[in-house]
Design a protein around this motif. Structure first.
Motif, PDB file in Angstrom:
ATOM      1  N   LEU A   1      45.474  45.291  26.701  1.00 31.83           N
ATOM      2  CA  LEU A   1      45.860  46.692  26.808  1.00 31.83           C
ATOM      3  C   LEU A   1      46.134  47.292  25.429  1.00 31.83           C
ATOM      4  CD1 LEU A   1      48.293  46.532  29.874  1.00 31.83           C
ATOM      5  CD2 LEU A   1      46.043  47.606  29.844  1.00 31.83           C
ATOM      6  N   ARG A   2      46.871  46.555  24.607  1.00 35.60           N
ATOM      7  CA  ARG A   2      47.238  47.082  23.295  1.00 35.60           C
ATOM      8  C   ARG A   2      46.037  47.278  22.395  1.00 35.60           C
ATOM      9  NH1 ARG A   2      52.263  44.310  20.507  1.00 35.60           N
ATOM     10  NH2 ARG A   2      51.734  45.946  19.036  1.00 35.60           N
ATOM     11  N   SER A   3      44.965  46.513  22.638  1.00 36.44           N
ATOM     12  CA  SER A   3      43.771  46.711  21.818  1.00 36.44           C
ATOM     13  C   SER A   3      43.243  48.134  21.960  1.00 36.44           C
ATOM     14  CB  SER A   3      42.686  45.712  22.225  1.00 36.44           C
ATOM     15  OG  SER A   3      42.152  46.030  23.514  1.00 36.44           O
ATOM     16  N   LEU A   4      43.499  48.758  23.106  1.00 31.45           N
ATOM     17  CA  LEU A   4      43.044  50.123  23.345  1.00 31.45           C
ATOM     18  C   LEU A   4      44.150  51.147  23.134  1.00 31.45           C
ATOM     19  CD1 LEU A   4      40.642  51.872  24.237  1.00 31.45           C
ATOM     20  CD2 LEU A   4      41.389  51.568  26.597  1.00 31.45           C
ATOM     21  N   THR A   5      45.372  50.819  23.552  1.00 32.19           N
ATOM     22  CA  THR A   5      46.444  51.826  23.505  1.00 32.19           C
ATOM     23  C   THR A   5      46.899  52.137  22.080  1.00 32.19           C
ATOM     24  OG1 THR A   5      48.171  50.134  23.784  1.00 32.19           O
ATOM     25  CG2 THR A   5      47.288  51.158  25.783  1.00 32.19           C
ATOM     26  N   ARG A   6      46.542  51.310  21.102  1.00 34.08           N
ATOM     27  CA  ARG A   6      46.929  51.636  19.722  1.00 34.08           C
ATOM     28  C   ARG A   6      45.893  52.501  19.016  1.00 34.08           C
ATOM     29  NH1 ARG A   6      46.268  45.440  17.575  1.00 34.08           N
ATOM     30  NH2 ARG A   6      43.990  45.338  17.641  1.00 34.08           N
ATOM     31  N   ILE A   7      44.760  52.790  19.690  1.00 32.01           N
ATOM     32  CA  ILE A   7      43.710  53.618  19.102  1.00 32.01           C
ATOM     33  C   ILE A   7      44.017  55.087  19.396  1.00 32.01           C
ATOM     34  CG2 ILE A   7      41.253  54.164  19.148  1.00 32.01           C
ATOM     35  CD1 ILE A   7      40.703  51.285  19.938  1.00 32.01           C
ATOM     36  N   PRO A   8      44.221  55.919  18.359  1.00 34.85           N
ATOM     37  CA  PRO A   8      44.543  57.340  18.600  1.00 34.85           C
ATOM     38  C   PRO A   8      43.474  58.057  19.415  1.00 34.85           C
ATOM     39  CG  PRO A   8      44.972  56.743  16.318  1.00 34.85           C
ATOM     40  CD  PRO A   8      44.253  55.586  16.925  1.00 34.85           C
ATOM     41  N   GLN A   9      42.203  57.741  19.147  1.00 34.79           N
ATOM     42  CA  GLN A   9      41.150  58.395  19.916  1.00 34.79           C
ATOM     43  C   GLN A   9      39.883  57.543  19.923  1.00 34.79           C
ATOM     44  OE1 GLN A   9      40.251  62.780  20.106  1.00 34.79           O
ATOM     45  NE2 GLN A   9      38.461  62.188  18.888  1.00 34.79           N
ATOM     46  N   MET A  10      39.294  57.446  21.086  1.00 37.84           N
ATOM     47  CA  MET A  10      37.986  56.820  21.258  1.00 37.84           C
ATOM     48  C   MET A  10      37.155  57.713  22.165  1.00 37.84           C
ATOM     49  SD  MET A  10      36.979  53.261  23.230  1.00 37.84           S
ATOM     50  CE  MET A  10      37.615  52.149  21.987  1.00 37.84           C
ATOM     51  N   ILE A  11      35.918  57.951  21.775  1.00 40.05           N
ATOM     52  CA  ILE A  11      34.972  58.686  22.614  1.00 40.05           C
ATOM     53  C   ILE A  11      33.827  57.736  22.923  1.00 40.05           C
ATOM     54  CG2 ILE A  11      33.469  60.701  22.824  1.00 40.05           C
ATOM     55  CD1 ILE A  11      35.207  62.120  20.792  1.00 40.05           C
ATOM     56  N   ALA A  12      33.543  57.577  24.219  1.00 35.23           N
ATOM     57  CA  ALA A  12      32.501  56.649  24.651  1.00 35.23           C
ATOM     58  C   ALA A  12      31.670  57.311  25.736  1.00 35.23           C
ATOM     59  CB  ALA A  12      33.109  55.350  25.160  1.00 35.23           C
ATOM     60  N   ALA A  13      30.452  56.808  25.908  1.00 36.91           N
ATOM     61  CA  ALA A  13      29.529  57.394  26.885  1.00 36.91           C
ATOM     62  C   ALA A  13      28.800  56.291  27.631  1.00 36.91           C
ATOM     63  CB  ALA A  13      28.522  58.304  26.183  1.00 36.91           C
ATOM     64  N   SER A  14      28.451  56.577  28.877  1.00 38.08           N
ATOM     65  CA  SER A  14      27.668  55.639  29.684  1.00 38.08           C
ATOM     66  C   SER A  14      26.538  56.406  30.360  1.00 38.08           C
ATOM     67  CB  SER A  14      28.542  54.964  30.748  1.00 38.08           C
ATOM     68  OG  SER A  14      29.022  55.923  31.681  1.00 38.08           O
ATOM     69  N   PRO A  15      25.390  55.756  30.574  1.00 39.67           N
ATOM     70  CA  PRO A  15      24.269  56.468  31.201  1.00 39.67           C
ATOM     71  C   PRO A  15      24.566  56.786  32.653  1.00 39.67           C
ATOM     72  CG  PRO A  15      23.756  54.130  30.877  1.00 39.67           C
ATOM     73  CD  PRO A  15      25.054  54.385  30.180  1.00 39.67           C
ATOM     74  N   SER A  16      24.209  57.972  33.092  1.00 41.88           N
ATOM     75  CA  SER A  16      24.401  58.375  34.486  1.00 41.88           C
ATOM     76  C   SER A  16      23.098  58.203  35.256  1.00 41.88           C
ATOM     77  CB  SER A  16      24.881  59.825  34.570  1.00 41.88           C
ATOM     78  OG  SER A  16      23.966  60.694  33.930  1.00 41.88           O
ATOM     79  N   PHE A  17      23.165  58.323  36.582  1.00 42.54           N
ATOM     80  CA  PHE A  17      22.004  58.051  37.421  1.00 42.54           C
ATOM     81  C   PHE A  17      20.858  59.034  37.188  1.00 42.54           C
ATOM     82  CE2 PHE A  17      25.497  56.150  39.963  1.00 42.54           C
ATOM     83  CZ  PHE A  17      25.030  54.837  39.960  1.00 42.54           C
ATOM     84  N   ASP A  18      21.176  60.247  36.774  1.00 41.35           N
ATOM     85  CA  ASP A  18      20.126  61.256  36.626  1.00 41.35           C
ATOM     86  C   ASP A  18      19.520  61.287  35.226  1.00 41.35           C
ATOM     87  OD1 ASP A  18      22.222  62.269  35.187  1.00 41.35           O
ATOM     88  OD2 ASP A  18      22.408  64.138  36.320  1.00 41.35           O
ATOM     89  N   GLY A  19      19.838  60.289  34.399  1.00 40.24           N
ATOM     90  CA  GLY A  19      19.280  60.223  33.063  1.00 40.24           C
ATOM     91  C   GLY A  19      20.152  60.854  31.994  1.00 40.24           C
ATOM     92  N   GLY A  20      21.249  61.490  32.395  1.00 41.69           N
ATOM     93  CA  GLY A  20      22.176  62.048  31.421  1.00 41.69           C
ATOM     94  C   GLY A  20      23.213  61.019  30.999  1.00 41.69           C
ATOM     95  N   TRP A  21      24.350  61.516  30.500  1.00 38.97           N
ATOM     96  CA  TRP A  21      25.419  60.631  30.022  1.00 38.97           C
ATOM     97  C   TRP A  21      26.779  61.118  30.505  1.00 38.97           C
ATOM     98  CZ3 TRP A  21      24.718  56.200  27.068  1.00 38.97           C
ATOM     99  CH2 TRP A  21      23.411  55.969  26.610  1.00 38.97           C
ATOM    100  N   ASP A  22      27.606  60.176  30.970  1.00 45.28           N
ATOM    101  CA  ASP A  22      29.015  60.464  31.248  1.00 45.28           C
ATOM    102  C   ASP A  22      29.801  60.201  29.972  1.00 45.28           C
ATOM    103  OD1 ASP A  22      28.295  60.923  33.854  1.00 45.28           O
ATOM    104  OD2 ASP A  22      28.969  58.980  34.593  1.00 45.28           O
ATOM    105  N   ILE A  23      30.574  61.193  29.546  1.00 40.22           N
ATOM    106  CA  ILE A  23      31.306  61.080  28.275  1.00 40.22           C
ATOM    107  C   ILE A  23      32.797  61.151  28.560  1.00 40.22           C
ATOM    108  CG2 ILE A  23      31.564  62.012  25.946  1.00 40.22           C
ATOM    109  CD1 ILE A  23      28.879  63.430  26.322  1.00 40.22           C
ATOM    110  N   HIS A  24      33.571  60.279  27.902  1.00 37.09           N
ATOM    111  CA  HIS A  24      35.015  60.258  28.099  1.00 37.09           C
ATOM    112  C   HIS A  24      35.738  60.214  26.764  1.00 37.09           C
ATOM    113  CE1 HIS A  24      33.425  58.469  31.903  1.00 37.09           C
ATOM    114  NE2 HIS A  24      34.278  59.338  32.408  1.00 37.09           N
TER     115      HIS A  24
END
Length: 573
Positions: free
Chosen positions: A449-472
């Protein structure tokens, strides 16, 4: 050739011709993976007549827990000369050949039978199954019976045998309950075994009447809320396709008793469409924790977790607390219960001579030492035998064991378990194994958990079914924004816009400073999915090289070995 109309009996097996084997098990606990059978009883009936009975005690291959002995009356002495279930299983499978299996809460009993078959290399029984508990819930009303426990139903149908948590007696009582229920469904037109099983699987009248609640639900990811007439949330769920999921609550595929009851109370279904499936999962967690719907069973009380805290004082100690504060303490957790936190604390005390008293100590004030000092388990700083500087070495090792390397605790507990096993004190060794597991699992989870909770910001994306991208956008382990980029679009404008509109997150203290552990774990699971790409990361993302995660596999292998020992009747390791 003249056409011949078939009779009703030709559409299935008439109930009066069906051979039923009604059976019951007594076990050492509730999990087929962790516990064993202590007794089996079965009654074979057809057309209301008893054709035969099968009953025997079973050697579970280990001690029977005291509370189980109190409940069933079956003691270790009684099963000493009994056969193991591997010897009983072939005879039982022969006894049930060609019959329909009946049990009260059948999934429980069948899970043990299937586990035993898998362990012994037999195919699982393919017999049709009737669950009298499920059938009773379908047939009986609350006015007739307050619950569908076997003892309650046995009284309702005036069984000649009183259930007493013994296998054969409970099987005999279940026979009377089965006959009583068959009489009830007969008045509803159920005449065959196939109709009986279909009757249980069919949607309830309430489910059929409430199907209109699924009208107009969008086919998008999101959260759905079943509400009563006052607008109170009864149940909250999430789905990647709201329309399909909500519709399933009004079909035969929904067999959970409490959910069928909830559907009967619900007056509307409210939906919240989300940009992505991950956003829906996070929203569900947050809403369940905030509103605590009475028909949700998990994630309702995130505030009830506890932590193990290494205090910040001249002579720090390990304390179990319910709240993480910005007080200089070092925290391990979260734990789901005080017991598991205490198990982890005991494991750490085995490796480190930290004081176990609860008073705050000062280098200037002394008091008599306790018995732990006399047996070398504490340096007695309370009596002035150990200085604050000397004691601080133990504290540094404890902090390192929590944050970085669990080896010192693992090695100490492993050595103790080996010593106990060599002395044939297997049960004590198993207790220590559970304590070590509580510590290692908590440390591994927290370090991840701490490996992620100490990061001020991360932006990541995963491919969606329609060929686009989900971004978080993830800030300190909390989902701050979610969006979708269409196929073929340039990513920079979408990422910049999502980052600019994302929730501002101010971190608090502790390993989970901005979100619950469950939420951060949801994000971590998503980040582990194939195809996920890191777009922007502030700082590094890593777990300790010698962290507790590398030891968690050894713990799980030890549990697998214990389960194998139970199946083979060997002493616990």
């Amino acid at each position: 050739m003249d056409a011949v109309q078939g009779t009703l009996d030709e559409l299935g097996t008439p109930l009066h011709e069906v051979t039923f084997v009604v059976f019951d098990l007594e076990t050492t606990g509730g999990s087929a993976a962790e516990h064993a059978i202590t007794e089996i009883g079965a009654v074979k009936v057809r057309g209301g007549e008893v054709l035969g009975e099968f009953a025997t005690l079973v050697d579970p291959g280990g001690p029977i827990p005291p509370f189980i002995s109190v409940l069933t009356g079956i003691t270790d002495t009684m099963v000493t000369a009994a056969p193991k279930f591997s010897e009983v299983l072939p005879s039982f499978l022969e006894f049930v050949r060609g019959a329909a299996l009946v049990a009260h809460n059948a999934p429980f009993d069948l899970s043990f039978i299937r586990a035993a078959c898998a362990a012994q290399g037999y195919p699982p029984p393919a017999n049709p199954v009737v669950d009298t508990a499920d059938l009773a819930r379908r047939v009986l009303t609350r006015d007739e019976t307050p619950n569908c426990k076997l003892a309650t139903l046995a009284r309702l149908f005036r069984s000649s045998t009183e259930p007493q948590h013994r296998a054969l007696a409970d099987a005999r009582a279940t026979v009377d309950v089965l006959h009583g229920l068959i009489g009830r469904v007969g008045s509803l037109g159920v005449r065959t075994l196939e109709e009986l099983r279909g009757f249980v699987r069919a949607p309830t009248p309430e489910q059929q009447r409430k199907r209109h609640l699924a009208e107009g639900v969008p086919g998008a990811p999101g959260v759905y809320i079943f509400e009563d007439a006052r607008g109170e949330a009864l149940y909250i769920g999430k789905s990647s396709n709201l329309r399909n999921r909500v519709r399933s609550y009004f079909t035969a595929s929904e067999t959970r008793t409490r959910i069928r009851e909830m559907v009967g109370i619900a007056e509307r279904v409210r939906t919240i469409v989300c940009a992505t499936a991950l956003e829906a999962e996070i929203r569900e967690l947050r809403m369940i924790g905030a509103t605590k719907p009475r028909y949700n069973r998990r994630s309702r009380f995130p505030e009830r977790v506890v932590w193990l805290k290494l205090t910040d004082e001249p002579f720090p100690r390990l304390s179990i607390v319910r709240e993480v504060k910005d007080d200089g303490g070092t925290y391990l957790g979260p734990f789901g219960s005080t017991r598991s936190a205490d198990d982890a604390r005991t494991a750490m005390h085995e490796a480190l001579p930290l004081r176990q008293c609860t008073e705050r100590l000062s280098p200037r004030i002394t008091r008599p030492a306790c018995a732990l000092a006399e047996i070398g388990r504490c340096g007695a700083p309370c009596e002035g035998r150990e200085s604050a500087e000397s004691y601080s070495r133990h504290v540094r090792i404890a902090r390192h064991a929590i944050d970085q390397d669990a080896e010192v605790v693992f090695s100490a507990m492993e050595a103790r378990m080996r010593r106990l096993s060599a002395e044939q004190r297997y049960e004590e060794a198993a207790v220590d194994r559970d304590r070590l597991a509580a510590y290692v699992r908590a440390a591994a989870r927290m370090q991840r958990l701490r490996s992620l909770t100490r990061i001020p910001q991360m932006i990541a994306a995963s491919p969606s079914f329609d060929g686009g991208w989900d971004i978080h956008v993830i800030r300190y382990g909390r989902l701050a924004a979610a969006g979708v980029m269409p196929r073929g679009a340039h990513p920079t404008p979408y990422v910049d816009a999502l980052e600019a509109t994302a929730e501002t997150v101010t971190p608090g203290p502790g390993p989970t400073p901005a979100a619950s552990a469950e939420e951060t774990e949801c994000v971590l699971r998503w980040l582990d999915l194939p195809g996920v790409r890191l777009v922007r990361v502030e700082g590094g993302w890593s777990v300790p090289a010698y962290g507790a995660g590398r030891l968690a596999g050894r713990i799980e292998r030890a549990y697998q070995a214990t389960r194998a020992d139970r199946r083979e009747g060997r002493p616990l390791r």
